[in-house]
Write an enzyme that holds these catalytic residues in place. Structure first.
Site, PDB file in Angstrom:
ATOM      1  N   PHE A 109       0.849  -1.196   0.000  1.00  0.00           N
ATOM      2  CA  PHE A 109       0.000   0.000   0.000  1.00  0.00           C
ATOM      3  C   PHE A 109       0.888   1.251   0.000  1.00  0.00           C
ATOM      4  CE2 PHE A 109      -2.914   3.095   1.925  1.00  0.00           C
ATOM      5  CZ  PHE A 109      -4.052   2.864   1.165  1.00  0.00           C
TER       6      PHE A 109
ATOM      7  N   ASP B 121       2.065  -5.075   8.633  1.00  0.00           N
ATOM      8  CA  ASP B 121       0.835  -4.290   8.570  1.00  0.00           C
ATOM      9  C   ASP B 121      -0.322  -5.279   8.418  1.00  0.00           C
ATOM     10  OD1 ASP B 121      -1.335  -2.693   7.903  1.00  0.00           O
ATOM     11  OD2 ASP B 121      -0.096  -1.237   6.825  1.00  0.00           O
TER      12      ASP B 121
ATOM     13  N   TYR C 261     -10.813   0.790  10.668  1.00  0.00           N
ATOM     14  CA  TYR C 261     -12.057   1.055   9.925  1.00  0.00           C
ATOM     15  C   TYR C 261     -12.370   0.035   8.828  1.00  0.00           C
ATOM     16  CZ  TYR C 261      -8.598   3.562   7.029  1.00  0.00           C
ATOM     17  OH  TYR C 261      -7.491   3.894   6.307  1.00  0.00           O
ATOM     18  N   LYS C 262     -11.507  -0.972   8.668  1.00  0.00           N
ATOM     19  CA  LYS C 262     -11.772  -1.992   7.651  1.00  0.00           C
ATOM     20  C   LYS C 262     -12.549  -3.139   8.296  1.00  0.00           C
ATOM     21  CE  LYS C 262      -7.959  -0.378   4.865  1.00  0.00           C
ATOM     22  NZ  LYS C 262      -6.490  -0.299   4.828  1.00  0.00           N
TER      23      LYS C 262
ATOM     24  N   ARG D   6     -12.212  -4.750  -7.138  1.00  0.00           N
ATOM     25  CA  ARG D   6     -11.910  -5.400  -5.864  1.00  0.00           C
ATOM     26  C   ARG D   6     -13.202  -5.689  -5.098  1.00  0.00           C
ATOM     27  NH1 ARG D   6      -8.199  -2.638  -1.235  1.00  0.00           N
ATOM     28  NH2 ARG D   6      -9.978  -1.230  -1.193  1.00  0.00           N
TER      29      ARG D   6
HETATM   30  C1  LIG Z   1      -5.953   0.921   4.586  1.00  0.00           C
HETATM   31  C2  LIG Z   1      -4.478   0.826   4.719  1.00  0.00           C
HETATM   32  C3  LIG Z   1      -3.766   1.847   5.334  1.00  0.00           C
HETATM   33  C4  LIG Z   1      -4.467   3.082   5.781  1.00  0.00           C
HETATM   34  O1  LIG Z   1      -3.638   3.968   6.435  1.00  0.00           O
HETATM   35  P1  LIG Z   1      -4.265   5.286   7.070  1.00  0.00           P
HETATM   36  O2  LIG Z   1      -3.164   5.845   7.835  1.00  0.00           O
HETATM   37  O3  LIG Z   1      -5.457   4.854   7.886  1.00  0.00           O
HETATM   38  O4  LIG Z   1      -4.731   6.135   5.952  1.00  0.00           O
HETATM   39  C5  LIG Z   1      -2.391   1.675   5.479  1.00  0.00           C
HETATM   40  N1  LIG Z   1      -1.775   0.574   5.017  1.00  0.00           N
HETATM   41  C6  LIG Z   1      -2.449  -0.436   4.425  1.00  0.00           C
HETATM   42  C7  LIG Z   1      -1.744  -1.641   3.956  1.00  0.00           C
HETATM   43  C8  LIG Z   1      -3.819  -0.332   4.250  1.00  0.00           C
HETATM   44  O5  LIG Z   1      -4.485  -1.295   3.640  1.00  0.00           O
END
Ligand SMILES: *Cc1c(COP(=O)(O)O)cnc(C)c1O
Length: 417
Positions: free
Chosen positions: A134, A203, A228-229, A376
């Site tokens: 990401f 992560d 939030y996921k 997705r």
């Molecule tokens: C959703 C996601 C994030 C989100 O990071 P924020 O700091 O909440 O914007 C970070 N890393 C990964 C791999 C994600 O899927």
């Protein structure tokens, strides 16, 4: 349930009738006429959240005012909610806290991991990660690499092992890839990184609440994850951070705010880190968001993770089988082998992925699009039914066969895809 083999809509109804998790759908407030396949991006609203947030606002804040830091336990929320999340990711009590965003937590733990490895072996020059990790993870790592005069080495997933050598400081990976849903073997890669003399940062944004995770058994060094996921904490919910207890007391992280101080209310001018994971806190906790996140985490704790994973695999297997038989032109972009996937399935379309997803959303089936070519679909066993999978594929097939995605209204890009 493990073998979908559903060839009719009736078969899907039968699978739902025997689903041991079926009753957990009642925990959520789902809009009428929507099939939601985007819980991997923003989880749905639990029924308990609105009342709990209302209570925090009206009583704890409105009546209790500043007294509520003590009387309503606000000050303990990062640890209290953290201990609940710990149960979902194989961490012990007192090892995990909720704070800040995933991006910020990544900065903290990657900094700590670099300080530890560089103190032991200053010659180690590389942070290794996956090219399609990401972007925020890569941006944070790039910035830290620059600051430390190190290199960020980006590789393809199958080439990771060969880059774990004497140059490795930290291997930083997302356990489940956000685009493809590919699932890394956290224990095996951690072992390989340790054998090379490096540390690992994981992560768990797409794994916490989506599949069984065992941080302790995998001997990981640090981890972060998203609220939030799959944890259903609401838009912008705070994130979590874990440090293996063997590292927790070694170095403090650089965002040395007062909430990570050993005694914040002594108001001393010098920084003395709290013991353990509390030093990964920075500023004042977002109380209302934490209360909402706790409601979301409770919805996941209501499920047995082994049963949840079994259903997740059955849902994704069924989806792949139906899309491949009914939607010519879409190419599976996720691993075909269920054990190598998280709880999402991605399909690629070379040119029209974006308008196809927009047309599908207009029909009430919500997934999302990730540039340049990925459609997705996230599957959340707490509320996604087998019948939803059937009906979603029916709509997708109609979008493709009707050609309606060519309409101009589906080809206009919004800010958020
Ligand atoms: C959703 C996601 C994030 C989100 O990071 P924020 O700091 O909440 O914007 C970070 N890393 C990964 C791999 C994600 O899927």
């Amino acid at each position: 349930m493990t073998s979908p083999q559903a060839t009719t809509r009736q078969d899907c109804l039968a699978l739902d009738a025997h689903d041991p998790l079926a009753s957990l759908r009642e925990q959520f407030k789902l809009p009428e006429g929507v099939i939601y396949l985007d819980g991997n991006s923003l989880g749905v609203l639990p029924r308990s959240t609105a009342a709990r947030v209302q209570q925090v606002v009206a009583q704890e804040w409105g009546d209790g005012l500043i007294r509520s830091w003590n009387t309503a336990g606000w000050i303990d929320l990062p640890q209290r909610v953290g201990n609940k999340i710990a149960q979902l990711v194989g961490a012990g009590d007192g090892e995990l806290v909720v704070a800040d965003s995933t991006s910020v937590n990544l900065f903290k733990v990657l900094s700590a991991a670099l300080r530890i490895t560089r103190a032991d072996s200053p010659a180690r020059k590389c942070i290794v990660s996956e090219r399609s990790n990401f972007p925020t993870d890569l941006y944070i790592a790039e910035s830290l690499a620059r600051e430390h005069g190190m290199r960020l080495v980006l590789v393809e997933p199958e080439d990771i092992a060969q880059h774990l050598n004497a140059d490795l400081a930290v291997l930083m990976l997302t356990q489940v890839n956000y685009r493809t849903g590919r699932l890394h073997d956290m224990a095996a890669l951690t072992q390989a990184a340790h054998a090379a003399g490096g540390l690992t940062v994981w992560d768990l944004a797409h794994s916490a609440g989506a599949l069984p995770v065992d941080l302790r058994a995998s001997h990981a060094d640090f981890a972060v994850g998203c609220g939030y996921k799959y944890l259903n904490g609401g838009p912008g919910a705070p994130a979590f951070v874990w440090a293996n207890p063997r590292h927790a007391e070694r170095f403090w992280q650089p965002l040395s705010g007062w909430m990570g101080h050993a005694a914040p209310f002594e108001f001393t001018p010098d920084y003395r880190p709290a013991s353990g994971i509390a030093r990964y806190l920075c500023g004042t906790p977002p109380v209302i968001s934490l209360a909402a996140l706790e409601c979301g985490v409770d919805t996941v704790l209501a499920a047995d993770m082994t049963t949840l994973r079994r259903k997740s695999i059955a849902l994704t297997e069924l989806f792949i089988e139906l899309v491949e038989s009914r939607c010519a032109g879409l190419q599976l972009a996720s691993p075909r082998e269920a054990s190598k996937r998280g709880s999402q399935v991605s399909f690629a379309h070379p040119s029209a992925g974006y308008p196809m997803m927009q047309a599908l959303i207009a029909r009430g089936v919500i997934g999302d699009f990730r540039a340049p070519d990925i459609l997705r679909f996230g599957f959340t066993p707490l509320y996604t039914r087998f019948i939803d999978v059937w009906d979603a594929v029916e709509q997708l097939a109609q979008v493709l066969h009707s050609g309606e995605w060519r309409e101009p209204r589906f080809n206009q890009r919004s800010a958020v895809t």
